[in-house]
Design an enzyme around this catalytic site. Sequence first.
Site, PDB file in Angstrom:
ATOM      1  N   TYR B  38      34.819  21.621   4.227  1.00 14.96           N
ATOM      2  CA  TYR B  38      35.263  22.822   4.905  1.00 14.96           C
ATOM      3  C   TYR B  38      35.283  23.820   3.810  1.00 14.96           C
ATOM      4  O   TYR B  38      36.144  23.844   3.214  1.00 14.96           O
ATOM      5  CB  TYR B  38      36.759  22.685   5.690  1.00 14.96           C
ATOM      6  CG  TYR B  38      36.739  23.412   6.816  1.00 14.96           C
ATOM      7  CD1 TYR B  38      36.649  22.797   8.239  1.00 14.96           C
ATOM      8  CD2 TYR B  38      37.262  24.748   6.805  1.00 14.96           C
ATOM      9  CE1 TYR B  38      36.929  23.656   9.235  1.00 14.96           C
ATOM     10  CE2 TYR B  38      37.679  25.377   7.806  1.00 14.96           C
ATOM     11  CZ  TYR B  38      37.601  24.824   9.228  1.00 14.96           C
ATOM     12  OH  TYR B  38      37.821  25.618  10.176  1.00 14.96           O
ATOM     13  N   HIS B 188      37.119  33.713  15.911  1.00 15.42           N
ATOM     14  CA  HIS B 188      37.284  32.502  15.361  1.00 15.42           C
ATOM     15  C   HIS B 188      38.560  31.595  15.743  1.00 15.42           C
ATOM     16  O   HIS B 188      38.430  30.414  15.338  1.00 15.42           O
ATOM     17  CB  HIS B 188      36.983  32.344  13.958  1.00 15.42           C
ATOM     18  CG  HIS B 188      35.874  33.033  13.702  1.00 15.42           C
ATOM     19  ND1 HIS B 188      35.462  34.495  13.502  1.00 15.42           N
ATOM     20  CD2 HIS B 188      34.555  32.493  13.094  1.00 15.42           C
ATOM     21  CE1 HIS B 188      34.139  34.624  13.286  1.00 15.42           C
ATOM     22  NE2 HIS B 188      33.557  33.525  12.805  1.00 15.42           N
ATOM     23  N   ARG B 218      24.844  32.019   4.755  1.00 19.25           N
ATOM     24  CA  ARG B 218      25.609  30.639   4.808  1.00 19.25           C
ATOM     25  C   ARG B 218      24.839  30.151   5.837  1.00 19.25           C
ATOM     26  O   ARG B 218      24.172  30.634   6.801  1.00 19.25           O
ATOM     27  CB  ARG B 218      26.897  30.819   5.246  1.00 19.25           C
ATOM     28  CG  ARG B 218      27.324  31.388   6.515  1.00 19.25           C
ATOM     29  CD  ARG B 218      28.777  31.414   6.834  1.00 19.25           C
ATOM     30  NE  ARG B 218      29.451  29.936   6.901  1.00 19.25           N
ATOM     31  CZ  ARG B 218      29.756  29.616   8.281  1.00 19.25           C
ATOM     32  NH1 ARG B 218      29.528  30.110   9.141  1.00 19.25           N
ATOM     33  NH2 ARG B 218      30.209  28.367   8.353  1.00 19.25           N
ATOM     34  N   ASN B 220      25.084  27.307   9.257  1.00 15.23           N
ATOM     35  CA  ASN B 220      26.121  26.775   9.843  1.00 15.23           C
ATOM     36  C   ASN B 220      25.446  25.721  10.791  1.00 15.23           C
ATOM     37  O   ASN B 220      24.208  26.070  11.201  1.00 15.23           O
ATOM     38  CB  ASN B 220      26.640  28.012  10.769  1.00 15.23           C
ATOM     39  CG  ASN B 220      28.038  27.226  11.524  1.00 15.23           C
ATOM     40  OD1 ASN B 220      28.493  26.385  11.059  1.00 15.23           O
ATOM     41  ND2 ASN B 220      28.211  28.024  12.715  1.00 15.23           N
ATOM     42  N   GLU B 260      22.078  27.415  12.067  1.00 17.92           N
ATOM     43  CA  GLU B 260      21.997  29.128  11.916  1.00 17.92           C
ATOM     44  C   GLU B 260      22.114  29.415  10.493  1.00 17.92           C
ATOM     45  O   GLU B 260      23.092  29.129   9.971  1.00 17.92           O
ATOM     46  CB  GLU B 260      23.154  29.387  12.699  1.00 17.92           C
ATOM     47  CG  GLU B 260      23.185  29.035  14.304  1.00 17.92           C
ATOM     48  CD  GLU B 260      24.435  29.742  15.065  1.00 17.92           C
ATOM     49  OE1 GLU B 260      25.269  30.313  14.251  1.00 17.92           O
ATOM     50  OE2 GLU B 260      24.643  29.255  16.187  1.00 17.92           O
ATOM     51  N   TYR B 311      34.796  20.131  18.602  1.00 22.35           N
ATOM     52  CA  TYR B 311      34.401  21.374  18.652  1.00 22.35           C
ATOM     53  C   TYR B 311      32.777  21.705  18.578  1.00 22.35           C
ATOM     54  O   TYR B 311      32.281  22.509  19.413  1.00 22.35           O
ATOM     55  CB  TYR B 311      35.003  22.095  17.452  1.00 22.35           C
ATOM     56  CG  TYR B 311      34.378  23.496  17.214  1.00 22.35           C
ATOM     57  CD1 TYR B 311      34.844  24.670  18.294  1.00 22.35           C
ATOM     58  CD2 TYR B 311      33.736  23.789  16.123  1.00 22.35           C
ATOM     59  CE1 TYR B 311      34.422  25.870  17.869  1.00 22.35           C
ATOM     60  CE2 TYR B 311      33.096  25.165  15.985  1.00 22.35           C
ATOM     61  CZ  TYR B 311      33.534  26.069  16.831  1.00 22.35           C
ATOM     62  OH  TYR B 311      33.082  27.548  16.563  1.00 22.35           O
ATOM     63  N   LYS B 312      32.200  20.887  18.098  1.00 20.87           N
ATOM     64  CA  LYS B 312      30.602  21.113  18.002  1.00 20.87           C
ATOM     65  C   LYS B 312      29.996  20.196  19.123  1.00 20.87           C
ATOM     66  O   LYS B 312      28.905  20.393  19.411  1.00 20.87           O
ATOM     67  CB  LYS B 312      30.046  20.467  16.709  1.00 20.87           C
ATOM     68  CG  LYS B 312      30.644  21.414  15.398  1.00 20.87           C
ATOM     69  CD  LYS B 312      29.761  20.861  14.189  1.00 20.87           C
ATOM     70  CE  LYS B 312      30.126  21.304  13.075  1.00 20.87           C
ATOM     71  NZ  LYS B 312      29.302  22.665  12.584  1.00 20.87           N
TER      72      LYS B 312
END
Lengths: 313, 336
Positions: B38, B188, B218, B220, B260, B311-312
């Site tokens: 993380y 978020h 970044r 994701n 992403e 969450y994913k």
Amino acid sequence: MAYTLQLTVKKIEHETDTIKKFTFTSDEIPLPPFGAGAHVTLHLPMGKRQYSLVNNPLEMKNEYVIAVKKISDHNGGSGYLHECIGQGDNISVSPPDNFFPLRTEAKHHVFFAAGIGITPFVSMMAYLKTIGRSFELHYAASGERECAFHRHIQNHFRSKSTFYFMKREEKIAKLKKALQNRTMGTHIYLCGPPAFMDILLEHSHKLRYPEKFIHEEQFQPAVLIENPQPFFVNLVKTKKTFMVSSGQTLLDALHEIDIYVPYTCRMGVCGTCEVEIEEGDVVHCDSFLTEEEKVGNMLTCVSRGIGHIKLRL
Amino acid sequence: MGYYGIFKITGRLDVREVIQVSRLNGFPFPFTKDQYTYSNNSVPLDPAKTITVTADYKNELELKRKLLQKHHHRCFRSLPLSMESQWEIMLLLFNELASCNPESFTFQKKGDECLFQNHLLEEEEAFVFRDVSTIALEPLDLVGRHVQEDLILMGDRHNGLFLEAGQLCFPSNWSLAFVQGMEFKSIHNPVPGIQNDGFIDKVERFISKIRPGTVWERKNWSITVTNMLDTPLETYSVWGKHRQEVTCENAGDLIHLRVEVQRLFRLPMNHDVLFTIHTYLLQLNDLIQQESWFKSFYQNIKTLPEEIAEYKGISTYRTELIRFLENHMEKERRGQ
């Protein structure tokens, strides 16, 4: 940004007896765009000097324009520009950066300038006028003759500008008054000599003006250690001691002894490589941590200890 | 079976393999470690590019425009305050398209008169900079129809970053309508653990300190069941149910790694932040052809904390997915 632009001095104009306006351009490259309140950094023989841009960002025609007041002889930056730089000369310039942006959410913008502190506001007012937003200027100078951009301001922003050429006490009283009774959503911008800024800041605190609605011109040159010195590090949890040599970063030294500290930018920007300080003095070179955070934390990619430090690792 | 890089060593190369190679080639594989971590994994990008044109350009733009046509209110939102930055973004992206892909796009600006030509789609946009009467759509909505990326504008205000405009066709289970006007931290909030140790505050501070003209990138990742790019919260009932259909037999076909590539750019003129999202999908059957990717993917799925898996949206079929991957591993082991 690491790269520099090679620009040519296209024009030099006398703004007042002590203030010259310099226009830089390039025939070869398109100059990067900038925002109102931005500055450029000139690379001069005596070091880097930052000056606010005075052009309208929306009407930029591949030119950067600055105004410089002569406050030194040719050994200083301003004196050098005044005495040693002529039309057609070349100069290295870092692309624009902006630590004094307009807060476009403002319902109304109020600018307080003293002396050469007017420069960022020249650009801001032009921009706001173009996009049709509400603003006013309060501008203190020792007299009309010494007042940079006086005619320009009279021509373009007359109805929105007040000049303060009177004696010091009277000036201060009037400026303080201009700060009072502002409607909600008004943002205040200050630029001028420290004494001028202090008086108005202090008065705004007295008026309980919300701090986030007051903005000061602040140049934040990156802290760069000229001669990095070696230092010793104690890790209190893993009980290790090692030295960081002058050519090495603390982050690299940690990795060398297999203490894995995550990192990303290696520029003191992202905050990933933060560690806690147990004891010792640190030179902070990052632009990420707040003053409070710097008391007990450091970014290992750019900041260094002095002598001997202890880390909670 | 031996692999060198992504090229499979066989006697001949059939069509299926060529397609596979090109897909793997451009795919931004997100895992750098064999364990889920993380962190603020942003890296500076030099040269500072905000968008990428890939082989899927035409297909994706066709889909994007279809969605905008049918569900405009879902896919485009803006606040009046965003207008100046919208114009700046339009100039920036037209410029970038043309300067990075001169054979496909042309952009000319004489004073405020602008002409953008899209040779891939055989279209042109002529407009006057900052003159709304010369464009039929808002600038962000217009320029978004020429790039594969979703475009989000974060206004940098004295009290934080706010989502002030967006063209969002390919979201991963979120809603533009819901977050319009919201502050960065609130947007978020659903991410588990994001408040721990002030993490989200630090990310916000990082973004607010990005210097003009610089781009940070970044990656994701998440997983999509089926190859749908458009998975907004609004149509969850359509695509969400496929999560129940994954078995250890069909996982290779159904499951797609969704990456992403997100880029953050400080708009020099208006000091707001442009956030671009380029979404890539890679079928699991393709992914496992590349041995190092397969291993890394397996380790990350295996070590993913439960709340992140939830969450994913992976929890429903995580067991089946892991079994599929372990079966594949077993097959490879026997084959050697």
